[in-house]
Scaffold this motif. Structure first.
Motif, PDB file in Angstrom:
ATOM      1  N   TYR A 128       0.819  -1.214   0.000  1.00  0.00           N
ATOM      2  CA  TYR A 128       0.000   0.000   0.000  1.00  0.00           C
ATOM      3  C   TYR A 128       0.852   1.262   0.000  1.00  0.00           C
ATOM      4  CZ  TYR A 128      -3.953  -2.995   1.353  1.00  0.00           C
ATOM      5  OH  TYR A 128      -4.926  -3.956   1.398  1.00  0.00           O
ATOM      6  N   THR A 129       2.006   1.206   0.635  1.00  0.00           N
ATOM      7  CA  THR A 129       2.829   2.400   0.837  1.00  0.00           C
ATOM      8  C   THR A 129       4.023   2.481  -0.105  1.00  0.00           C
ATOM      9  OG1 THR A 129       4.082   1.269   2.578  1.00  0.00           O
ATOM     10  CG2 THR A 129       2.168   2.558   3.256  1.00  0.00           C
ATOM     11  N   SER A 130       4.206   1.494  -0.974  1.00  0.00           N
ATOM     12  CA  SER A 130       5.349   1.495  -1.899  1.00  0.00           C
ATOM     13  C   SER A 130       4.894   1.023  -3.270  1.00  0.00           C
ATOM     14  CB  SER A 130       6.470   0.568  -1.387  1.00  0.00           C
ATOM     15  OG  SER A 130       6.841   0.885  -0.068  1.00  0.00           O
ATOM     16  N   THR A 131       5.321   1.729  -4.291  1.00  0.00           N
ATOM     17  CA  THR A 131       5.021   1.292  -5.644  1.00  0.00           C
ATOM     18  C   THR A 131       5.899   0.091  -5.999  1.00  0.00           C
ATOM     19  OG1 THR A 131       6.684   2.755  -6.618  1.00  0.00           O
ATOM     20  CG2 THR A 131       4.460   3.661  -6.290  1.00  0.00           C
ATOM     21  N   PRO A 132       5.504  -0.715  -6.979  1.00  0.00           N
ATOM     22  CA  PRO A 132       6.352  -1.842  -7.385  1.00  0.00           C
ATOM     23  C   PRO A 132       7.761  -1.416  -7.778  1.00  0.00           C
ATOM     24  CG  PRO A 132       4.159  -2.091  -8.311  1.00  0.00           C
ATOM     25  CD  PRO A 132       4.202  -0.735  -7.668  1.00  0.00           C
ATOM     26  N   LYS A 133       7.885  -0.250  -8.411  1.00  0.00           N
ATOM     27  CA  LYS A 133       9.211   0.254  -8.789  1.00  0.00           C
ATOM     28  C   LYS A 133      10.056   0.545  -7.555  1.00  0.00           C
ATOM     29  CE  LYS A 133      12.217   1.890 -11.811  1.00  0.00           C
ATOM     30  NZ  LYS A 133      13.237   2.437 -10.888  1.00  0.00           N
ATOM     31  N   GLU A 134       9.442   1.157  -6.543  1.00  0.00           N
ATOM     32  CA  GLU A 134      10.180   1.451  -5.316  1.00  0.00           C
ATOM     33  C   GLU A 134      10.614   0.167  -4.611  1.00  0.00           C
ATOM     34  OE1 GLU A 134       8.009   5.694  -4.142  1.00  0.00           O
ATOM     35  OE2 GLU A 134       7.415   3.824  -3.166  1.00  0.00           O
ATOM     36  N   LEU A 135       9.734  -0.817  -4.572  1.00  0.00           N
ATOM     37  CA  LEU A 135      10.084  -2.083  -3.932  1.00  0.00           C
ATOM     38  C   LEU A 135      11.231  -2.772  -4.658  1.00  0.00           C
ATOM     39  CD1 LEU A 135       6.574  -3.583  -3.040  1.00  0.00           C
ATOM     40  CD2 LEU A 135       8.284  -2.644  -1.481  1.00  0.00           C
TER      41      LEU A 135
END
Length: 269
Positions: A128-135
């Motif tokens: 919820y708090t991180s986009t797939p790119k950020e992860l």
């Protein structure tokens, strides 16, 4: 229940947790999951529940999202609870047919069900708090040293990013298929559990074909853009720790040490 699955979806908000470095959130999720596996007394899960509810409040993610995510796995939780309760040996409380309910079985059932539910809640908060790119960037940066050991961490992070992106896409495709089938007279919300399962099975083949088609399109798009899997590419927004991340690490360490201390004290007592 399928429509209520929210895992893999990003909830846009301006909370401090959303602005944190993804490496910090990954470490927090890992520590939280480890603490769940260290728990043996079911009452300790109340502490873990209080922690995750506090994090949802700080992240400004509605509790309705949490409940919807758990509703999507209610059958799994129910099956886990019944299986552990009926097949755990111990002091028999009651029995019927070939099944026996034991005191230890009830404790184990509560423990296992609560553990799975809280793990899903923690993993959901991370998505919820991180986009797939950020992860993907956080995973690659956090474990970049493993490249020297021959572990293809860059490719693994890309796979994680694609998987997280595909979860909501597949759920949307499944909802479209269910609406199309419902328009033709199918009734997925009626009948017994077996009939509902049969109705869902009829959706698996078209869903699989749609997934293969989207995967093929994604592969061609990545190839057309010259993707080679190289880790030498630069980033527009490089990951940099800020003061809030350092504070978060301190809180994570204090939480884990306090958790271990209380566990040792309670075990001794």
């Amino acid at each position: 229940m399928i429509r209520d699955i929210t895992i893999g979806r990003y909830f846009d908000s301006e909370s401090v947790i959303h602005r944190m470095d993804p490496r910090t959130k990954l470490m927090g999720a890992i520590v939280y999951i480890i603490s769940l596996f260290l728990v043996k007394n079911p009452l300790w899960y109340l502490l873990c529940l209080a922690v995750i509810l506090t994090l949802y409040k700080i992240a400004k993610v509605p509790f309705g999202y949490l409940l919807r995510g758990l509703k999507g796995i209610i059958l799994l939780l129910l099956f886990t609870f019944l299986f552990r309760m009926l097949y755990t040996p111990g002091d028999v409380i009651g029995s019927f047919w070939i099944f026996s309910v034991t005191e230890q079985g009830i404790v184990k059932a509560i423990q296992m069900t609560a553990r799975i539910a809280l793990m899903i809640a923690g993993a959901s908060l991370l998505s919820y708090t991180s986009t797939p790119k950020e992860l993907a960037d956080g995973l690659e940066k956090a474990f970049s040293k493993t490249e020297k050991l021959g572990i293809p961490i860059h490719e693994m992070s890309v796979i994680v990013m694609i998987a997280f992106r595909f979860i909501p896409i597949m759920l949307d495709e499944l909802n479209l298929l269910m609406d199309a089938q419902a328009a033709r007279g199918a009734k997925f919300g009626e009948g017994s559990i077996i009939e509902k399962c049969k109705g869902v099975i009829t959706l698996l083949l078209p869903l699989f074909l749609m997934t293969v088609r989207r995967s093929s399109d994604l592969a061609m798009a990545m190839e057309a853009r010259g993707y080679t899997g190289s880790t030498e590419t630069s980033r527009m927004y490089p990951l940099v720790y800020e003061q809030r991340d350092i504070l978060a690490y301190v809180i994570i360490i204090i939480y884990f040490l306090l958790f271990l201390f209380l566990k040792i004290i309670m075990h001794v007592i």
